[in-house]
Design a protein around this motif. Structure first.
Motif, PDB file in Angstrom:
ATOM      1  N   GLU A   1      -0.300  -7.493   0.817  1.00  0.00           N
ATOM      2  CA  GLU A   1      -0.791  -7.702  -0.542  1.00  0.00           C
ATOM      3  C   GLU A   1       0.334  -7.626  -1.564  1.00  0.00           C
ATOM      4  OE1 GLU A   1      -3.779  -4.753  -1.022  1.00  0.00           O
ATOM      5  OE2 GLU A   1      -5.218  -5.752   0.308  1.00  0.00           O
ATOM      6  N   ALA A   2       1.251  -6.689  -1.367  1.00  0.00           N
ATOM      7  CA  ALA A   2       2.372  -6.539  -2.297  1.00  0.00           C
ATOM      8  C   ALA A   2       3.231  -7.796  -2.307  1.00  0.00           C
ATOM      9  CB  ALA A   2       3.206  -5.319  -1.914  1.00  0.00           C
ATOM     10  N   ILE A   3       3.510  -8.323  -1.125  1.00  0.00           N
ATOM     11  CA  ILE A   3       4.352  -9.521  -1.036  1.00  0.00           C
ATOM     12  C   ILE A   3       3.612 -10.732  -1.585  1.00  0.00           C
ATOM     13  CG2 ILE A   3       5.487 -11.079   0.596  1.00  0.00           C
ATOM     14  CD1 ILE A   3       6.080  -8.496   2.262  1.00  0.00           C
TER      15      ILE A   3
ATOM     16  N   ALA B   1       8.132  -3.796   0.276  1.00  0.00           N
ATOM     17  CA  ALA B   1       7.356  -2.591   0.017  1.00  0.00           C
ATOM     18  C   ALA B   1       8.071  -1.383   0.609  1.00  0.00           C
ATOM     19  CB  ALA B   1       5.954  -2.719   0.622  1.00  0.00           C
ATOM     20  N   ILE B   2       7.863  -0.254  -0.056  1.00  0.00           N
ATOM     21  CA  ILE B   2       8.420   1.030   0.370  1.00  0.00           C
ATOM     22  C   ILE B   2       7.259   1.946   0.725  1.00  0.00           C
ATOM     23  CG2 ILE B   2       9.744   3.052  -0.360  1.00  0.00           C
ATOM     24  CD1 ILE B   2      11.229   1.178  -2.312  1.00  0.00           C
ATOM     25  N   SER B   3       7.353   2.626   1.860  1.00  0.00           N
ATOM     26  CA  SER B   3       6.305   3.548   2.287  1.00  0.00           C
ATOM     27  C   SER B   3       6.917   4.905   2.549  1.00  0.00           C
ATOM     28  CB  SER B   3       5.613   3.023   3.550  1.00  0.00           C
ATOM     29  OG  SER B   3       4.599   3.923   3.974  1.00  0.00           O
TER      30      SER B   3
ATOM     31  N   ALA C   1       5.766  -6.129  10.501  1.00  0.00           N
ATOM     32  CA  ALA C   1       5.086  -7.367  10.887  1.00  0.00           C
ATOM     33  C   ALA C   1       4.291  -7.944   9.726  1.00  0.00           C
ATOM     34  CB  ALA C   1       4.154  -7.090  12.075  1.00  0.00           C
ATOM     35  N   ALA C   2       3.804  -7.080   8.851  1.00  0.00           N
ATOM     36  CA  ALA C   2       3.009  -7.548   7.694  1.00  0.00           C
ATOM     37  C   ALA C   2       3.854  -8.233   6.655  1.00  0.00           C
ATOM     38  CB  ALA C   2       2.268  -6.360   7.078  1.00  0.00           C
ATOM     39  N   THR C   3       5.184  -8.151   6.747  1.00  0.00           N
ATOM     40  CA  THR C   3       6.044  -8.836   5.788  1.00  0.00           C
ATOM     41  C   THR C   3       6.298 -10.277   6.175  1.00  0.00           C
ATOM     42  OG1 THR C   3       8.186  -8.374   6.883  1.00  0.00           O
ATOM     43  CG2 THR C   3       7.281  -6.654   5.433  1.00  0.00           C
TER      44      THR C   3
END
Length: 289
Positions: A223-225, A232-234, A283-285
């Motif tokens: 969602e961020a991308i 994103a940073i976690s 993987a979500a990126t």
């Protein structure tokens, strides 16, 4: 020279965003944190954000506050943290490494001395979460003199004036906060207004934008991308994994010692979970097949 431009260029060519995990250096011990950092890299982290323990972490929620306390309880200090980073840098010469450090630390040491010490171990950027951009000039000047990227926070729903100031001051990347409040997964991140903020920042030729605070699931990274962030940073989600393994590590260290097979098994269990977490978030990126 900062390693961020090469990383963001590589990812843009591949059509990917960046995933950057945060951990506290020294949590639960300096040696353990070094092994933890290696697991994050093995899982596919594009860069690292590493914390230095501090007694009054006003920007952090309960999870990362406890990480500060564990690291301080283990005796970790800035020198210990820089030694860990120096060894990581020697093994990973191209990996961007950012540090999150509260402003009292460089202020107490002296800004020139502090940033010189960071540069000496290969740190690319320093984020000061409690220094607003309006008070950033002396920090930025000392950082630039040492070849360190100064990173500042773009608050949620910030005014155009504040975004312009953050864009002008930030190097390496801009840390866009996903919601009002402190770090933590107790409240979800939000991309509301992110596209408008990113557009304003890009208008001012800002560094790439990374979204943080409350990022704990792959769908939040995606969602961020999709909303325009470069990555994103976690933090709290990563630190929670570490915290869940601390009792097993402590029990093994107490009963059989840190050189024992039992301790090694406990550490491998932690590293495996971290590798899997980072791999899923990374993987979500990537674009959907």
């Amino acid at each position: 020279m900062s390693r961020y431009p090469a990383m963001f260029s590589r990812l843009a060519d591949a059509g990917e965003g960046a995933f950057v995990p945060f951990v506290m250096v020294g949590d639960p011990t300096p040696a353990a944190s070094e092994a933890i950092i290696e697991a994050l890299i093995a899982g596919g982290a594009d860069a690292l954000e590493l914390g230095v323990p501090f007694s009054d972490p006003v920007a952090d929620g309960p999870t990362i506050q406890r990480a500060h306390l564990r690291a301080l309880g283990a005796g970790a200090n800035l020198t210990d943290c820089l030694e860990v980073v120096g060894r990581v840098r020697a093994r990973h010469p191209q990996l961007p490494i950012g540090m999150l450090i509260y402003g009292n630390v460089p202020f107490a040491i002296g800004l020139d001395e502090f940033y010189a010490r960071c540069a000496a171990v290969g740190i690319d950027s320093v984020l000061l979460p409690d220094v607003p951009v309006r008070e950033s000039e002396p920090f930025s000047a000392a950082a630039a003199a040492a070849g360190i990227d100064a990173v500042y926070i773009a608050p949620p729903s910030a005014s155009a004036q504040t975004l312009d100031a953050v864009a002008a001051a930030s190097r390496g990347y801009v840390y866009a906060v996903s919601r009002v409040g402190v770090t933590g997964t107790e409240r979800a991140s939000s991309t509301e207004g992110l596209a408008q903020s990113v557009a304003r920042l890009r208008q001012d030729a800002a560094a790439p934008v990374m979204l943080g605070f409350g990022i704990s699931k792959p769908e939040q990274v995606a969602e961020a991308i999709a909303a325009g962030a470069d990555g994103a940073i976690s933090g709290s989600a990563t630190v929670k994994i570490i915290e869940s393994h601390v009792p097993a590590l402590a029990a093994a260290a107490r009963t059989t010692g840190e050189g024992s097979c039992e301790y090694a098994a406990a550490m491998e269990a932690l590293q495996a979970e971290l590798r899997d977490f980072v791999a899923a978030m990374k993987a979500a990126t990537r674009p959907a097949p």
